[in-house]
Write a protein that holds these residues in place. Structure first.
Motif, PDB file in Angstrom:
ATOM      1  N   GLY A  23      10.901  -8.968   3.877  1.00  0.00           N
ATOM      2  CA  GLY A  23      10.450  -9.378   5.203  1.00  0.00           C
ATOM      3  C   GLY A  23       9.738 -10.720   5.199  1.00  0.00           C
ATOM      4  N   SER A  24       8.907 -10.957   4.192  1.00  0.00           N
ATOM      5  CA  SER A  24       8.200 -12.239   4.137  1.00  0.00           C
ATOM      6  C   SER A  24       9.151 -13.386   3.803  1.00  0.00           C
ATOM      7  CB  SER A  24       7.030 -12.184   3.165  1.00  0.00           C
ATOM      8  OG  SER A  24       7.445 -11.754   1.909  1.00  0.00           O
ATOM      9  N   VAL A  25      10.103 -13.158   2.917  1.00  0.00           N
ATOM     10  CA  VAL A  25      11.085 -14.206   2.614  1.00  0.00           C
ATOM     11  C   VAL A  25      11.950 -14.497   3.836  1.00  0.00           C
ATOM     12  CG1 VAL A  25      13.143 -14.755   1.233  1.00  0.00           C
ATOM     13  CG2 VAL A  25      11.120 -13.799   0.131  1.00  0.00           C
ATOM     14  N   ALA A  26      12.384 -13.448   4.535  1.00  0.00           N
ATOM     15  CA  ALA A  26      13.189 -13.644   5.740  1.00  0.00           C
ATOM     16  C   ALA A  26      12.395 -14.356   6.822  1.00  0.00           C
ATOM     17  CB  ALA A  26      13.696 -12.295   6.249  1.00  0.00           C
ATOM     18  N   SER A  27      11.112 -14.034   6.954  1.00  0.00           N
ATOM     19  CA  SER A  27      10.269 -14.700   7.954  1.00  0.00           C
ATOM     20  C   SER A  27      10.113 -16.183   7.635  1.00  0.00           C
ATOM     21  CB  SER A  27       8.891 -14.043   8.008  1.00  0.00           C
ATOM     22  OG  SER A  27       8.994 -12.717   8.437  1.00  0.00           O
ATOM     23  N   MET A  28       9.884 -16.492   6.367  1.00  0.00           N
ATOM     24  CA  MET A  28       9.741 -17.903   5.978  1.00  0.00           C
ATOM     25  C   MET A  28      11.034 -18.670   6.209  1.00  0.00           C
ATOM     26  SD  MET A  28       6.659 -18.230   5.160  1.00  0.00           S
ATOM     27  CE  MET A  28       6.417 -19.659   4.167  1.00  0.00           C
ATOM     28  N   ALA A  29      12.160 -18.051   5.929  1.00  0.00           N
ATOM     29  CA  ALA A  29      13.445 -18.711   6.162  1.00  0.00           C
ATOM     30  C   ALA A  29      13.672 -18.925   7.655  1.00  0.00           C
ATOM     31  CB  ALA A  29      14.581 -17.882   5.571  1.00  0.00           C
ATOM     32  N   TRP A  30      13.311 -17.944   8.455  1.00  0.00           N
ATOM     33  CA  TRP A  30      13.487 -18.074   9.904  1.00  0.00           C
ATOM     34  C   TRP A  30      12.584 -19.166  10.448  1.00  0.00           C
ATOM     35  CZ3 TRP A  30      10.180 -17.104  14.084  1.00  0.00           C
ATOM     36  CH2 TRP A  30      10.795 -17.172  15.326  1.00  0.00           C
ATOM     37  N   ILE A  31      11.333 -19.208  10.004  1.00  0.00           N
ATOM     38  CA  ILE A  31      10.402 -20.233  10.475  1.00  0.00           C
ATOM     39  C   ILE A  31      10.889 -21.611  10.058  1.00  0.00           C
ATOM     40  CG2 ILE A  31       8.084 -21.170  10.121  1.00  0.00           C
ATOM     41  CD1 ILE A  31       7.111 -18.228  10.017  1.00  0.00           C
ATOM     42  N   GLY A  32      11.357 -21.739   8.824  1.00  0.00           N
ATOM     43  CA  GLY A  32      11.881 -23.021   8.357  1.00  0.00           C
ATOM     44  C   GLY A  32      13.099 -23.457   9.131  1.00  0.00           C
ATOM     45  N   GLY A  33      13.961 -22.524   9.490  1.00  0.00           N
ATOM     46  CA  GLY A  33      15.147 -22.848  10.266  1.00  0.00           C
ATOM     47  C   GLY A  33      14.832 -23.122  11.717  1.00  0.00           C
ATOM     48  N   ALA A  34      13.810 -22.435  12.249  1.00  0.00           N
ATOM     49  CA  ALA A  34      13.455 -22.611  13.653  1.00  0.00           C
ATOM     50  C   ALA A  34      12.812 -23.973  13.886  1.00  0.00           C
ATOM     51  CB  ALA A  34      12.507 -21.502  14.106  1.00  0.00           C
ATOM     52  N   THR A  35      11.987 -24.418  12.946  1.00  0.00           N
ATOM     53  CA  THR A  35      11.355 -25.713  13.122  1.00  0.00           C
ATOM     54  C   THR A  35      12.311 -26.833  12.770  1.00  0.00           C
ATOM     55  OG1 THR A  35      10.450 -25.623  10.882  1.00  0.00           O
ATOM     56  CG2 THR A  35       9.047 -24.824  12.673  1.00  0.00           C
TER      57      THR A  35
END
Length: 136
Positions: A23-35
């Motif tokens: 979950g934390s890795v997926a969240s970091m990837a999503w945040i990186g992709g969203a920004t």
């Protein structure tokens, strides 16, 4: 197969730990992709709107300011490729790279940026972009 209470508890904790890590890795990837990055295709709209001559001058100034001679060739090529350029080694001398970027601006207009990067090993020697807008 019978699990003991300790084995079941250990498996449950392992599953929870794995879920937290995933979950934390997926969240970091999503945040990186969203920004995103500032190197996306939209960064070139300003140069294209300036036209061929002024856009080329502005892009040359900006790229040479951000990647002056002697800096890492790898970081420049990575930036260009993230922005949508396709970069190939220079076919004749193998001392530089030819990078191209194309994008439809309207139904009949296509923006084209060609950038020649001269290199000495893994260091940038010079960057020579050319901005153009063509009719189909």
């Amino acid at each position: 197969m019978i699990f003991s209470k300790d084995g079941f508890q250990t498996a449950r904790f392992a599953l929870m730990a794995g879920t937290l890590v995933f979950g934390s890795v997926a969240s970091m990837a999503w945040i990186g992709g969203a920004t995103g990055t500032s190197n996306g295709p939209s960064q070139f709209e300003r140069y294209i709107s300036l036209g061929s001559r002024l856009g080329t001058e502005a892009l040359t100034r900006d790229l040479n300011m951000q990647h002056p001679a002697g800096t890492s060739l790898v970081s420049l090529l990575a930036r260009l490729e993230r922005a949508g350029f396709s970069c190939l080694p220079e076919p004749a001398r193998y001392t530089g790279y030819d990078c191209t970027w194309r994008r439809a601006v309207s139904d009949r207009r296509v923006a084209h940026i060609r950038t020649h990067v001269e290199a000495d090993g893994v260091q940038v020697v010079s960057i020579d972009p050319q901005v153009g807008v063509y009719l189909r």
